[in-house]
Design a protein around this motif. Structure first.
Motif, PDB file in Angstrom:
ATOM      1  N   SER A 241       0.844  -1.196   0.000  1.00 59.46           N
ATOM      2  CA  SER A 241       0.000   0.000   0.000  1.00 59.46           C
ATOM      3  C   SER A 241       0.879   1.246   0.000  1.00 59.46           C
ATOM      4  N   THR A 242       0.338   2.351  -0.484  1.00 63.58           N
ATOM      5  CA  THR A 242       1.088   3.600  -0.522  1.00 63.58           C
ATOM      6  C   THR A 242       0.237   4.761  -0.034  1.00 63.58           C
ATOM      7  N   ILE A 243       0.922   5.808   0.439  1.00 65.05           N
ATOM      8  CA  ILE A 243       0.274   7.100   0.646  1.00 65.05           C
ATOM      9  C   ILE A 243       1.079   8.131  -0.140  1.00 65.05           C
ATOM     10  N   THR A 244       0.391   9.117  -0.682  1.00 60.44           N
ATOM     11  CA  THR A 244       1.014  10.126  -1.538  1.00 60.44           C
ATOM     12  C   THR A 244       1.024  11.469  -0.835  1.00 60.44           C
ATOM     13  N   ILE A 245       2.225  12.068  -0.816  1.00 58.80           N
ATOM     14  CA  ILE A 245       2.422  13.376  -0.201  1.00 58.80           C
ATOM     15  C   ILE A 245       2.752  14.367  -1.317  1.00 58.80           C
ATOM     16  N   LEU A 246       2.117  15.514  -1.273  1.00 59.48           N
ATOM     17  CA  LEU A 246       2.390  16.578  -2.238  1.00 59.48           C
ATOM     18  C   LEU A 246       2.259  17.893  -1.499  1.00 59.48           C
ATOM     19  N   GLY A 247       3.365  18.613  -1.335  1.00 62.25           N
ATOM     20  CA  GLY A 247       3.258  19.863  -0.603  1.00 62.25           C
ATOM     21  C   GLY A 247       4.568  20.590  -0.445  1.00 62.25           C
ATOM     22  N   ARG A 248       4.507  21.672   0.308  1.00 58.02           N
ATOM     23  CA  ARG A 248       5.658  22.542   0.538  1.00 58.02           C
ATOM     24  C   ARG A 248       6.365  22.150   1.818  1.00 58.02           C
ATOM     25  N   ASN A 249       7.683  22.049   1.736  1.00 57.69           N
ATOM     26  CA  ASN A 249       8.506  21.676   2.874  1.00 57.69           C
ATOM     27  C   ASN A 249       9.489  22.811   3.138  1.00 57.69           C
ATOM     28  N   LYS A 250       9.233  23.605   4.174  1.00 55.73           N
ATOM     29  CA  LYS A 250      10.181  24.650   4.574  1.00 55.73           C
ATOM     30  C   LYS A 250      11.250  23.962   5.421  1.00 55.73           C
ATOM     31  N   ALA A 251      12.255  23.420   4.749  1.00 51.89           N
ATOM     32  CA  ALA A 251      13.196  22.476   5.339  1.00 51.89           C
ATOM     33  C   ALA A 251      13.969  22.997   6.542  1.00 51.89           C
ATOM     34  N   LEU A 252      14.099  24.302   6.710  1.00 51.07           N
ATOM     35  CA  LEU A 252      14.859  24.827   7.840  1.00 51.07           C
ATOM     36  C   LEU A 252      14.007  25.035   9.093  1.00 51.07           C
TER      37      LEU A 252
ATOM     38  N   LEU B 200      -6.309   9.438   7.356  1.00 49.66           N
ATOM     39  CA  LEU B 200      -7.707   8.988   7.414  1.00 49.66           C
ATOM     40  C   LEU B 200      -7.956   8.085   6.217  1.00 49.66           C
ATOM     41  N   HIS B 201      -8.480   6.896   6.473  1.00 49.67           N
ATOM     42  CA  HIS B 201      -8.728   5.945   5.394  1.00 49.67           C
ATOM     43  C   HIS B 201      -9.818   4.978   5.833  1.00 49.67           C
ATOM     44  N   TYR B 202     -10.284   4.156   4.890  1.00 47.08           N
ATOM     45  CA  TYR B 202     -11.350   3.190   5.185  1.00 47.08           C
ATOM     46  C   TYR B 202     -10.802   1.837   5.496  1.00 47.08           C
TER      47      TYR B 202
ATOM     48  N   LEU C  70      -4.648  -0.353   0.896  1.00 46.60           N
ATOM     49  CA  LEU C  70      -5.449  -0.061   2.084  1.00 46.60           C
ATOM     50  C   LEU C  70      -5.713   1.426   2.255  1.00 46.60           C
ATOM     51  N   PHE C  71      -5.045   2.253   1.459  1.00 48.03           N
ATOM     52  CA  PHE C  71      -5.189   3.703   1.596  1.00 48.03           C
ATOM     53  C   PHE C  71      -5.897   4.358   0.412  1.00 48.03           C
ATOM     54  N   ARG C  72      -6.735   3.610  -0.291  1.00 43.15           N
ATOM     55  CA  ARG C  72      -7.568   4.243  -1.316  1.00 43.15           C
ATOM     56  C   ARG C  72      -8.458   5.285  -0.645  1.00 43.15           C
ATOM     57  N   PHE C  73      -8.635   6.404  -1.297  1.00 41.23           N
ATOM     58  CA  PHE C  73      -9.438   7.531  -0.782  1.00 41.23           C
ATOM     59  C   PHE C  73      -8.820   8.169   0.464  1.00 41.23           C
ATOM     60  N   ALA C  74      -7.532   7.932   0.718  1.00 34.63           N
ATOM     61  CA  ALA C  74      -6.893   8.465   1.927  1.00 34.63           C
ATOM     62  C   ALA C  74      -6.727   9.982   1.854  1.00 34.63           C
ATOM     63  N   ARG C  75      -6.673  10.581   3.035  1.00 34.53           N
ATOM     64  CA  ARG C  75      -6.335  11.991   3.178  1.00 34.53           C
ATOM     65  C   ARG C  75      -5.746  12.173   4.563  1.00 34.53           C
ATOM     66  N   GLY C  76      -5.033  13.277   4.745  1.00 32.67           N
ATOM     67  CA  GLY C  76      -4.420  13.535   6.036  1.00 32.67           C
ATOM     68  C   GLY C  76      -3.251  14.479   5.904  1.00 32.67           C
ATOM     69  N   TYR C  77      -2.264  14.298   6.801  1.00 34.60           N
ATOM     70  CA  TYR C  77      -1.091  15.151   6.740  1.00 34.60           C
ATOM     71  C   TYR C  77       0.093  14.430   7.367  1.00 34.60           C
TER      72      TYR C  77
END
Length: 197
Positions: free
Chosen positions: A139-150, A195-197, A164-171
């Motif tokens: 299973s996988t989760i996908t992250i897409l966003g801004r990372n202020k690394a410092l 959050l997932h089913y 297992l993470f179809r329709f997943a959301r979160g942070y």
């Protein structure tokens, strides 16, 4: 007046038939939204009750040594840039239970990141956490966003997933455990709330 009284039941029956026919037609059309997609109910997929899962693991971004897990694919062309604006790296980083690279491997972070800010270190992260352990294997989760690394703690959205993470959301929350300025190698603690089913 007698004609009106006789016509009322006929008009009422025609109106009732028209209403039933219209409702039937609307039902048929609602099932066929377009030539390539239809609206489905959640029950069709037998989705269970939504739950929240928390993961904690360490992301190892290794530029140095004989087996790097991240490679630069585009270098910044801007001289003396404090942010590295324009560079892009591709990764296949191990995810482990503890900060030591020798600890148990639970997955891999596969994707890319690039410097998307001209004024500060602000990375665009595009990656899949591919799980290799236990019931989450495959299973996988996908992250897409801004990372202020410092910054001490950075937050990025979980936008989807597979298995297992179809329709997943979160942070996810990322915090740097260690960083080597000479080699560029980093170990980052990730806490993912999904959050997932």
């Amino acid at each position: 007046m007698a004609k009106v009284i006789v016509l009322l039941p006929i008009i009422a029956s025609h109106l009732a038939i028209f209403t039933l026919f219209s409702a039937f037609t609307t039902t048929i059309v609602a099932g066929a939204d377009s030539d390539f997609g239809t609206t489905k109910t959640q029950n069709l997929y037998r989705l269970k009750k939504e739950k929240l899962t928390h993961f904690r693991f360490y992301w190892h971004d290794i530029y140095s040594g004989p087996n790097p897990t991240v490679v630069p694919i585009v270098n910044s062309t801007i001289k003396n840039s404090v942010s590295g604006f324009g560079f892009i790296s591709m990764m296949d980083d191990p995810l482990t239970l503890e900060p030591q690279q020798s600890s148990k491997l639970v997955g891999r972070a596969q994707g890319l990141y690039g410097a998307a800010s001209q004024e500060e270190v602000g990375l665009l992260m595009v990656m899949n956490f591919v799980f290799l352990e236990g019931k989450y294997n495959g299973s996988t989760i996908t992250i897409l966003g801004r990372n202020k690394a410092l910054e001490k703690v950075r937050e990025m959205p979980v936008i989807s997933g597979t298995g297992l993470f179809r329709f997943a959301r979160g942070y996810v929350e990322a915090s740097t455990h260690s960083y080597n300025q000479t080699s560029g190698d980093a170990v980052v603690e990730y806490n993912a709330y999904v959050l997932h089913y």
